[in-house]
Design a protein around this motif. Structure first.
Motif, short mmCIF file in Angstrom:
data_model
loop_
_atom_site.label_atom_id
_atom_site.label_comp_id
_atom_site.label_asym_id
_atom_site.label_seq_id
_atom_site.Cartn_x
_atom_site.Cartn_y
_atom_site.Cartn_z
N GLY A 3 1.03 -0.88 -0.16
CA GLY A 3 -0.21 0.45 0.05
C GLY A 3 0.82 1.17 -0.24
N ARG A 4 2.09 0.98 0.81
CA ARG A 4 2.73 2.06 0.76
C ARG A 4 3.29 2.80 -0.73
NH1 ARG A 4 7.67 2.64 4.93
NH2 ARG A 4 8.87 5.07 4.11
N GLU A 5 4.06 1.69 -1.37
CA GLU A 5 4.06 2.02 -2.95
C GLU A 5 3.36 1.82 -3.66
OE1 GLU A 5 5.87 -1.70 -3.48
OE2 GLU A 5 7.66 -1.81 -2.85
N LYS A 6 2.13 1.76 -3.39
CA LYS A 6 1.06 2.80 -3.63
C LYS A 6 0.83 3.88 -3.82
CE LYS A 6 -1.05 -1.10 -5.43
NZ LYS A 6 -3.06 -2.57 -5.02
N THR A 7 0.64 4.33 -2.61
CA THR A 7 0.88 5.54 -2.53
C THR A 7 2.08 6.68 -3.28
OG1 THR A 7 -0.92 5.26 0.00
CG2 THR A 7 0.12 7.01 -0.47
N HIS A 8 2.79 5.94 -3.12
CA HIS A 8 4.21 6.85 -3.45
C HIS A 8 3.66 6.90 -5.28
CE1 HIS A 8 8.32 8.73 -3.58
NE2 HIS A 8 8.41 7.48 -5.02
N ARG A 9 3.46 5.50 -5.45
CA ARG A 9 3.02 6.10 -6.95
C ARG A 9 2.18 7.37 -7.38
NH1 ARG A 9 2.07 0.91 -10.59
NH2 ARG A 9 4.31 0.82 -10.58
N ILE A 10 0.53 6.59 -6.63
CA ILE A 10 -0.01 8.07 -6.80
C ILE A 10 0.50 9.55 -6.71
CG2 ILE A 10 -2.28 8.85 -5.84
CD1 ILE A 10 -3.06 5.57 -5.51
N ARG A 11 0.83 9.77 -5.59
CA ARG A 11 1.61 11.10 -6.00
C ARG A 11 2.96 11.54 -6.41
NH1 ARG A 11 4.31 10.06 -0.67
NH2 ARG A 11 2.47 9.54 0.15
N HIS A 12 3.26 10.60 -6.53
CA HIS A 12 4.21 10.89 -7.54
C HIS A 12 3.72 11.17 -9.46
CE1 HIS A 12 8.26 11.00 -9.35
NE2 HIS A 12 8.44 10.58 -10.70
N HIS A 13 2.82 10.64 -9.90
CA HIS A 13 2.03 10.57 -11.06
C HIS A 13 0.74 11.06 -10.68
CE1 HIS A 13 4.69 7.43 -12.23
NE2 HIS A 13 4.32 7.91 -12.91
N LEU A 14 0.12 12.54 -9.65
CA LEU A 14 -0.53 13.61 -9.41
C LEU A 14 -0.86 13.65 -10.99
CD1 LEU A 14 0.05 14.66 -6.19
CD2 LEU A 14 -1.84 13.59 -6.83
N PRO A 15 -0.05 14.23 -11.91
CA PRO A 15 -0.38 15.21 -13.23
C PRO A 15 -1.95 13.82 -13.83
CG PRO A 15 1.64 15.77 -12.68
CD PRO A 15 1.68 15.11 -11.12
N MET A 16 -0.91 12.93 -14.26
CA MET A 16 -1.91 11.32 -14.64
C MET A 16 -3.02 11.42 -14.06
SD MET A 16 -1.97 9.83 -16.76
CE MET A 16 -0.03 9.04 -17.62
N VAL A 17 -3.07 11.25 -12.83
CA VAL A 17 -4.13 11.60 -11.51
C VAL A 17 -5.46 12.90 -12.76
CG1 VAL A 17 -5.39 11.47 -9.68
CG2 VAL A 17 -3.24 10.18 -10.01
N GLY A 18 -5.23 13.38 -12.18
CA GLY A 18 -5.70 14.67 -12.72
C GLY A 18 -5.94 14.76 -14.10
N TRP A 19 -4.96 13.88 -15.47
CA TRP A 19 -5.30 14.18 -16.53
C TRP A 19 -6.53 12.91 -16.47
CZ3 TRP A 19 -6.06 16.12 -21.37
CH2 TRP A 19 -5.97 15.23 -21.93
N LEU A 20 -6.24 11.84 -16.47
CA LEU A 20 -6.98 11.19 -16.37
C LEU A 20 -8.08 11.45 -15.60
CD1 LEU A 20 -5.28 7.68 -15.64
CD2 LEU A 20 -6.32 8.47 -17.73
N TRP A 21 -8.70 11.82 -14.96
CA TRP A 21 -10.31 12.92 -14.15
C TRP A 21 -10.70 13.48 -15.17
CZ3 TRP A 21 -10.28 16.44 -9.73
CH2 TRP A 21 -12.04 16.11 -8.46
N LEU A 22 -9.57 14.46 -15.51
CA LEU A 22 -10.68 15.32 -16.42
C LEU A 22 -10.91 14.51 -17.75
CD1 LEU A 22 -8.42 18.51 -16.57
CD2 LEU A 22 -10.47 18.23 -15.60
N LEU A 23 -10.69 13.63 -18.86
CA LEU A 23 -10.61 13.21 -19.31
C LEU A 23 -11.80 11.90 -19.49
CD1 LEU A 23 -10.21 11.82 -22.56
CD2 LEU A 23 -9.06 10.24 -21.22
N TRP A 24 -11.98 12.02 -18.16
CA TRP A 24 -13.40 10.89 -17.61
C TRP A 24 -14.48 11.74 -17.44
CZ3 TRP A 24 -14.67 5.38 -16.19
CH2 TRP A 24 -15.56 5.74 -15.50
N ILE A 25 -14.67 12.98 -16.79
CA ILE A 25 -15.65 13.99 -17.31
C ILE A 25 -15.57 14.22 -18.90
CG2 ILE A 25 -15.88 15.83 -16.27
CD1 ILE A 25 -14.05 15.97 -13.42
N LEU A 26 -15.01 14.46 -19.12
CA LEU A 26 -15.05 14.92 -20.47
C LEU A 26 -16.05 13.84 -21.52
CD1 LEU A 26 -11.81 16.48 -22.06
CD2 LEU A 26 -14.15 17.64 -21.73
#
Length: 204
Positions: A3-26
């Motif tokens: 779980g710690r590694e997943k959290t670190h990956r998500i934090r490191h890839h926050l722009p990707m999270v934001g991009w995927l989120w916006l793409l989902w909304i669109l």
């Protein structure tokens, strides 16, 4: 993966999270609570599960700017939808339209795509062509009655571009030969000065 590694990956890839989120909304074409929450959960799950490259190296998401972007999108949906509905009721099939050339300042495939998507989702506007080499969007828009309407439509698309650039906080610097219209230091929104419409933008 822990779980710690997943959290670190998500934090490191926050722009990707934001991009995927916006793409989902669109893709859903809605900003309802179910779509917003569901899209965020899906984006976090994808980034936490799969090894993905950074969307924009050096980009830093700005939560306030992202919030302003979403609010502006919602406002534009309401205002544009009302204007188009009134034009259809008043003029029917005789509603005037035009294809507007819009010079862009961002120099990233993903950002240009985001600008095109945000522009198309608003009623009354449709991106019919993306000229990647010259950094241009060609937008079919209604209603258009005169040159002032064309200028307003062009400015509206460029406002979307500025909000998208600020949301990701990119500081990528444009390059080019001395004196080229597409060169210069980045502005506050992370983009260089607008290219000369008659000369075209810099070629990536």
């Amino acid at each position: 993966m822990t779980g710690r590694e997943k959290t670190h990956r998500i934090r490191h890839h926050l722009p990707m999270v934001g991009w995927l989120w916006l793409l989902w909304i669109l893709l859903w074409g809605s900003v309802g609570p179910v779509v917003l929450v569901g899209g965020l959960l899906v984006a976090l799950a994808v980034v936490g599960t799969f090894s993905l490259p950074p969307v924009l190296p050096g980009a830093v998401p700005r939560p306030l700017a992202i919030g302003r972007l979403l609010i502006a999108l919602l406002t534009d949906l309401i205002v544009s939808g009302t204007a188009v509905a009134w034009q259809v009721l008043r003029y029917g099939g005789k509603t005037s339209a035009a294809i507007v050339e819009v010079p862009l300042r961002v120099d990233s495939d993903l950002l240009i795509t985001a600008v095109a998507e945000f522009t198309t989702i608003a009623p009354g506007t449709l991106v019919v062509e993306i000229d990647r080499r010259r950094q241009r969007l060609y937008v079919h828009t209604i209603p258009v009655h005169d040159e002032a309407d064309i200028a307003r439509r062009r400015e509206a698309v460029q406002s979307v571009e500025r909000r998208v650039a600020r949301a990701v906080g990119t500081t990528r610097r444009r390059t080019g030969p001395p004196g080229d219209a597409g060169t210069g230091p980045p502005g506050d929104d992370g983009t260089g000065p607008s290219p000369d419409p008659d000369r075209g933008g810099s070629t990536p």
